[in-house]
Design a protein around this motif. Sequence first.
Motif, PDB file in Angstrom:
ATOM      1  N   TYR A  55     -20.793  38.651  21.851  1.00  0.00           N
ATOM      2  CA  TYR A  55     -20.622  39.755  20.903  1.00  0.00           C
ATOM      3  C   TYR A  55     -20.142  39.247  19.545  1.00  0.00           C
ATOM      4  O   TYR A  55     -20.603  39.713  18.503  1.00  0.00           O
ATOM      5  N   ILE A  56     -19.228  38.284  19.550  1.00  0.00           N
ATOM      6  CA  ILE A  56     -18.717  37.710  18.297  1.00  0.00           C
ATOM      7  C   ILE A  56     -19.860  37.057  17.515  1.00  0.00           C
ATOM      8  O   ILE A  56     -19.990  37.235  16.304  1.00  0.00           O
ATOM      9  N   GLY A  63     -24.981  39.292  12.121  1.00  0.00           N
ATOM     10  CA  GLY A  63     -24.835  40.485  11.292  1.00  0.00           C
ATOM     11  C   GLY A  63     -25.230  41.794  11.953  1.00  0.00           C
ATOM     12  O   GLY A  63     -25.448  42.787  11.258  1.00  0.00           O
ATOM     13  N   LEU A  64     -25.336  41.815  13.274  1.00  0.00           N
ATOM     14  CA  LEU A  64     -25.653  43.068  13.950  1.00  0.00           C
ATOM     15  C   LEU A  64     -24.458  44.011  13.886  1.00  0.00           C
ATOM     16  O   LEU A  64     -23.307  43.559  13.852  1.00  0.00           O
ATOM     17  N   THR A  65     -24.735  45.289  13.856  1.00  0.00           N
ATOM     18  CA  THR A  65     -23.651  46.270  13.911  1.00  0.00           C
ATOM     19  C   THR A  65     -23.195  46.391  15.359  1.00  0.00           C
ATOM     20  O   THR A  65     -23.900  45.975  16.292  1.00  0.00           O
ATOM     21  N   MET A  66     -22.044  46.986  15.541  1.00  0.00           N
ATOM     22  CA  MET A  66     -21.551  47.211  16.899  1.00  0.00           C
ATOM     23  C   MET A  66     -22.507  48.116  17.674  1.00  0.00           C
ATOM     24  O   MET A  66     -22.724  47.909  18.868  1.00  0.00           O
ATOM     25  N   GLN A  67     -23.094  49.081  16.986  1.00  0.00           N
ATOM     26  CA  GLN A  67     -24.041  49.971  17.645  1.00  0.00           C
ATOM     27  C   GLN A  67     -25.295  49.215  18.081  1.00  0.00           C
ATOM     28  O   GLN A  67     -25.831  49.442  19.165  1.00  0.00           O
ATOM     29  N   GLU A  68     -25.765  48.305  17.245  1.00  0.00           N
ATOM     30  CA  GLU A  68     -26.946  47.510  17.602  1.00  0.00           C
ATOM     31  C   GLU A  68     -26.671  46.631  18.827  1.00  0.00           C
ATOM     32  O   GLU A  68     -27.522  46.491  19.707  1.00  0.00           O
ATOM     33  N   VAL A  80     -18.145  47.601  22.869  1.00  0.00           N
ATOM     34  CA  VAL A  80     -18.377  46.443  21.990  1.00  0.00           C
ATOM     35  C   VAL A  80     -17.184  46.260  21.059  1.00  0.00           C
ATOM     36  O   VAL A  80     -16.677  45.147  20.894  1.00  0.00           O
ATOM     37  N   SER A  81     -16.701  47.347  20.484  1.00  0.00           N
ATOM     38  CA  SER A  81     -15.560  47.292  19.580  1.00  0.00           C
ATOM     39  C   SER A  81     -14.333  46.724  20.287  1.00  0.00           C
ATOM     40  O   SER A  81     -13.642  45.847  19.751  1.00  0.00           O
ATOM     41  N   ARG A  82     -14.051  47.219  21.487  1.00  0.00           N
ATOM     42  CA  ARG A  82     -12.885  46.729  22.239  1.00  0.00           C
ATOM     43  C   ARG A  82     -13.046  45.253  22.606  1.00  0.00           C
ATOM     44  O   ARG A  82     -12.083  44.488  22.545  1.00  0.00           O
ATOM     45  N   ALA A  86     -10.578  42.422  21.327  1.00  0.00           N
ATOM     46  CA  ALA A  86      -9.866  41.582  22.294  1.00  0.00           C
ATOM     47  C   ALA A  86     -10.133  40.106  22.019  1.00  0.00           C
ATOM     48  O   ALA A  86      -9.216  39.276  22.118  1.00  0.00           O
ATOM     49  N   ALA A  87     -11.373  39.787  21.653  1.00  0.00           N
ATOM     50  CA  ALA A  87     -11.720  38.403  21.332  1.00  0.00           C
ATOM     51  C   ALA A  87     -10.948  37.935  20.101  1.00  0.00           C
ATOM     52  O   ALA A  87     -10.439  36.811  20.079  1.00  0.00           O
TER      53      ALA A  87
END
Length: 100
Positions: A55-56, A63-68, A80-82, A86-87
């Motif tokens: 995810y990072i 450059g992907l969004t969290m939604q992507e 994805v946000s969490r 956390a990372a």
Amino acid sequence: MSERVRTRRIPAEFIDIMTNPGTPGSNDLSVRSRLCLELIRDVFESGLTKKQKCYIMLYYRDGLTMQEIADRYSVNRSTVSRTISAARRRFEKRAAPLFR
């Protein structure tokens, strides 16, 4: 409607150098910078889960969004946000001694 500006804290070039030691420009770093980069790379490789690293990389390097990212892996955006948060916390905690 205004376009949302996406900001990233970590430059893509840094992620490339961190994950690919042979990246052009990585040999131009000072000895101290190289040592810090090696230690950061070690924290990145051993301190994050496979999903966190994935995810990072998608978020900061590609450059992907969290939604992507969420759509790609069929999970909620909040997951994805969490995971990214956390990372970041895990990375910052393990890397903190490098920046003292």
